[in-house]
Design an enzyme around this catalytic site. Structure first.
Site, PDB file in Angstrom:
ATOM      1  N   CYS A 166       0.787  -1.289   0.066  1.00  0.00           N
ATOM      2  CA  CYS A 166      -0.055   0.067  -0.220  1.00  0.00           C
ATOM      3  C   CYS A 166       0.824   1.285   0.058  1.00  0.00           C
ATOM      4  O   CYS A 166       1.613   1.436   0.901  1.00  0.00           O
ATOM      5  CB  CYS A 166      -0.953  -0.025   1.283  1.00  0.00           C
ATOM      6  SG  CYS A 166      -1.749   1.537   1.398  1.00  0.00           S
TER       7      CYS A 166
ATOM      8  N   CYS B 262       0.176   3.266   3.135  1.00  0.00           N
ATOM      9  CA  CYS B 262       1.131   2.903   4.292  1.00  0.00           C
ATOM     10  C   CYS B 262       2.630   3.205   4.210  1.00  0.00           C
ATOM     11  O   CYS B 262       3.230   3.592   5.227  1.00  0.00           O
ATOM     12  CB  CYS B 262       1.004   1.470   4.503  1.00  0.00           C
ATOM     13  SG  CYS B 262      -0.730   0.679   4.818  1.00  0.00           S
TER      14      CYS B 262
ATOM     15  N   ASP C 137      -1.860  16.363  -1.395  1.00  0.00           N
ATOM     16  CA  ASP C 137      -2.004  15.432  -2.357  1.00  0.00           C
ATOM     17  C   ASP C 137      -1.045  15.897  -3.612  1.00  0.00           C
ATOM     18  O   ASP C 137      -0.761  16.831  -3.965  1.00  0.00           O
ATOM     19  CB  ASP C 137      -3.659  15.669  -2.990  1.00  0.00           C
ATOM     20  CG  ASP C 137      -4.092  14.747  -4.113  1.00  0.00           C
ATOM     21  OD1 ASP C 137      -4.906  13.966  -3.752  1.00  0.00           O
ATOM     22  OD2 ASP C 137      -3.419  14.392  -5.140  1.00  0.00           O
TER      23      ASP C 137
ATOM     24  N   HIS D 106      -4.070   0.723   8.214  1.00  0.00           N
ATOM     25  CA  HIS D 106      -4.547   0.275   6.882  1.00  0.00           C
ATOM     26  C   HIS D 106      -6.225  -0.316   6.945  1.00  0.00           C
ATOM     27  O   HIS D 106      -6.240  -1.256   7.557  1.00  0.00           O
ATOM     28  CB  HIS D 106      -3.741  -0.834   6.174  1.00  0.00           C
ATOM     29  CG  HIS D 106      -4.010  -0.899   4.617  1.00  0.00           C
ATOM     30  ND1 HIS D 106      -3.901  -0.168   3.485  1.00  0.00           N
ATOM     31  CD2 HIS D 106      -5.169  -1.971   4.281  1.00  0.00           C
ATOM     32  CE1 HIS D 106      -4.486  -0.806   2.504  1.00  0.00           C
ATOM     33  NE2 HIS D 106      -5.424  -1.787   3.040  1.00  0.00           N
TER      34      HIS D 106
ATOM     35  N   ASN E 113     -13.753   9.341  -1.452  1.00  0.00           N
ATOM     36  CA  ASN E 113     -14.364   8.352  -2.560  1.00  0.00           C
ATOM     37  C   ASN E 113     -14.050   7.104  -2.233  1.00  0.00           C
ATOM     38  O   ASN E 113     -12.896   6.651  -1.576  1.00  0.00           O
ATOM     39  CB  ASN E 113     -13.232   8.625  -3.880  1.00  0.00           C
ATOM     40  CG  ASN E 113     -13.237  10.164  -4.397  1.00  0.00           C
ATOM     41  OD1 ASN E 113     -14.428  10.598  -4.414  1.00  0.00           O
ATOM     42  ND2 ASN E 113     -12.433  10.534  -4.906  1.00  0.00           N
TER      43      ASN E 113
ATOM     44  N   GLY F 263     -14.572   6.768  -8.010  1.00  0.00           N
ATOM     45  CA  GLY F 263     -13.148   7.317  -8.134  1.00  0.00           C
ATOM     46  C   GLY F 263     -12.068   7.157  -7.379  1.00  0.00           C
ATOM     47  O   GLY F 263     -11.050   7.848  -7.394  1.00  0.00           O
TER      48      GLY F 263
ATOM     49  N   HIS G 116      -6.550   2.854   0.488  1.00  0.00           N
ATOM     50  CA  HIS G 116      -6.209   2.831   1.991  1.00  0.00           C
ATOM     51  C   HIS G 116      -6.989   4.482   2.009  1.00  0.00           C
ATOM     52  O   HIS G 116      -6.951   5.394   1.693  1.00  0.00           O
ATOM     53  CB  HIS G 116      -4.640   3.351   2.104  1.00  0.00           C
ATOM     54  CG  HIS G 116      -4.238   3.403   3.594  1.00  0.00           C
ATOM     55  ND1 HIS G 116      -3.293   2.732   4.168  1.00  0.00           N
ATOM     56  CD2 HIS G 116      -4.795   4.461   4.634  1.00  0.00           C
ATOM     57  CE1 HIS G 116      -3.092   3.610   5.383  1.00  0.00           C
ATOM     58  NE2 HIS G 116      -4.251   4.449   5.635  1.00  0.00           N
TER      59      HIS G 116
ATOM     60  N   HIS H 184      -9.134   7.493   2.776  1.00  0.00           N
ATOM     61  CA  HIS H 184      -8.505   8.959   2.971  1.00  0.00           C
ATOM     62  C   HIS H 184      -9.644   9.843   2.535  1.00  0.00           C
ATOM     63  O   HIS H 184     -10.658   9.507   1.673  1.00  0.00           O
ATOM     64  CB  HIS H 184      -7.341   8.927   2.139  1.00  0.00           C
ATOM     65  CG  HIS H 184      -7.675   8.803   0.564  1.00  0.00           C
ATOM     66  ND1 HIS H 184      -7.455   7.399   0.311  1.00  0.00           N
ATOM     67  CD2 HIS H 184      -8.003   9.441  -0.528  1.00  0.00           C
ATOM     68  CE1 HIS H 184      -7.955   7.431  -1.369  1.00  0.00           C
ATOM     69  NE2 HIS H 184      -8.333   8.622  -1.491  1.00  0.00           N
TER      70      HIS H 184
ATOM     71  N   HIS I 270     -10.383  13.819   1.448  1.00  0.00           N
ATOM     72  CA  HIS I 270      -9.722  14.859   0.655  1.00  0.00           C
ATOM     73  C   HIS I 270     -10.334  16.046   1.228  1.00  0.00           C
ATOM     74  O   HIS I 270     -11.487  16.394   1.371  1.00  0.00           O
ATOM     75  CB  HIS I 270     -10.305  14.917  -0.841  1.00  0.00           C
ATOM     76  CG  HIS I 270      -9.669  13.728  -1.732  1.00  0.00           C
ATOM     77  ND1 HIS I 270      -8.844  13.808  -2.569  1.00  0.00           N
ATOM     78  CD2 HIS I 270     -10.289  12.401  -1.713  1.00  0.00           C
ATOM     79  CE1 HIS I 270      -8.602  12.538  -3.291  1.00  0.00           C
ATOM     80  NE2 HIS I 270      -9.469  11.494  -2.660  1.00  0.00           N
TER      81      HIS I 270
HETATM   82  P1  DGP Z   1      -8.580   8.822  -4.587  1.00  0.00           P
HETATM   83  O1  DGP Z   1      -8.833   8.780  -6.251  1.00  0.00           O
HETATM   84  O2  DGP Z   1      -9.779   9.311  -3.850  1.00  0.00           O
HETATM   85  O3  DGP Z   1      -8.310   7.248  -4.292  1.00  0.00           O
HETATM   86  O4  DGP Z   1      -7.483   9.674  -4.300  1.00  0.00           O
HETATM   87  C1  DGP Z   1      -6.153   9.284  -4.407  1.00  0.00           C
HETATM   88  C2  DGP Z   1      -5.415  10.668  -4.309  1.00  0.00           C
HETATM   89  O5  DGP Z   1      -4.064  10.299  -3.748  1.00  0.00           O
HETATM   90  C3  DGP Z   1      -5.495  11.365  -5.668  1.00  0.00           C
HETATM   91  O6  DGP Z   1      -5.653  12.487  -5.637  1.00  0.00           O
HETATM   92  C4  DGP Z   1      -3.840  11.425  -5.918  1.00  0.00           C
HETATM   93  C5  DGP Z   1      -2.939  11.258  -4.586  1.00  0.00           C
HETATM   94  N1  DGP Z   1      -1.943  10.428  -4.749  1.00  0.00           N
HETATM   95  C6  DGP Z   1      -1.550   9.307  -5.437  1.00  0.00           C
HETATM   96  N2  DGP Z   1      -0.392   9.033  -5.176  1.00  0.00           N
HETATM   97  C7  DGP Z   1       0.564   9.874  -4.565  1.00  0.00           C
HETATM   98  C8  DGP Z   1       1.617   9.948  -3.753  1.00  0.00           C
HETATM   99  O7  DGP Z   1       2.370   9.134  -3.967  1.00  0.00           O
HETATM  100  N3  DGP Z   1       1.924  10.858  -2.938  1.00  0.00           N
HETATM  101  C9  DGP Z   1       0.633  12.063  -2.705  1.00  0.00           C
HETATM  102  N4  DGP Z   1       0.839  12.963  -1.519  1.00  0.00           N
HETATM  103  N5  DGP Z   1      -0.356  11.923  -3.029  1.00  0.00           N
HETATM  104  C10 DGP Z   1      -0.610  10.889  -4.079  1.00  0.00           C
END
Ligand code: DGP
Length: 114
Positions: free
Chosen positions: A6, A9, A32, A48, A87, A93, A98, A100, A102
């Protein structure tokens, strides 16, 4: 409990760098990598769980901490208005499995979302 495969993680373990804005006992908040608004911060439980529904079922207090940390992020970022989105499931989406939230703000946000 963490999952070796993950990405989030690995961010919690500091094996992958991120820009951390807040940390609490059970959560980490970081920017993000592909921001969709001037403020776009992800608030995650350190443990997780695959999504928000699994998190609240397994550990409601951790979900409560995610919610209070999301409010604290918005206050810290000086946001008078913000959106908090979980999401949940790929059709909604979700791309990282894991849990989260936004935190989005700093520009007008239209409704309904796409
Ligand atoms: P979701 O699509 O709701 O699963 O959002 C996942 C978010 O994670 C997306 O907006 C981009 C972000 N993301 C993906 N990889 C990384 C990363 O390596 N570092 C950071 N800071 N954000 C990431």
């Amino acid at each position: 409990m963490s999952n070796d495969d993950c990405l989030f993680c690995k961010i919690v373990a500091r094996e992958i760098p991120s820009t951390v804005v807040r940390e609490s006992e059970r959560t980490l908040s970081f920017r993000d990598v592909s921001p969709l608004a001037p403020t776009h911060v992800l608030v995650i439980p350190k443990e997780h769980h695959r999504d928000a529904a699994a998190l609240v079922a397994a550990d409601p207090m951790a979900m409560a901490e995610v919610l209070s940390e999301a409010s604290a992020v918005a206050e810290q970022e000086g946001l008078e208005a913000f959106r908090l989105i979980f999401n949940t499931g790929s059709e909604a989406g979700q791309s990282i499995f894991h849990a989260h939230g936004h935190v989005l703000g700093g520009r007008p946000l239209s409704w309904p979302p796409g």
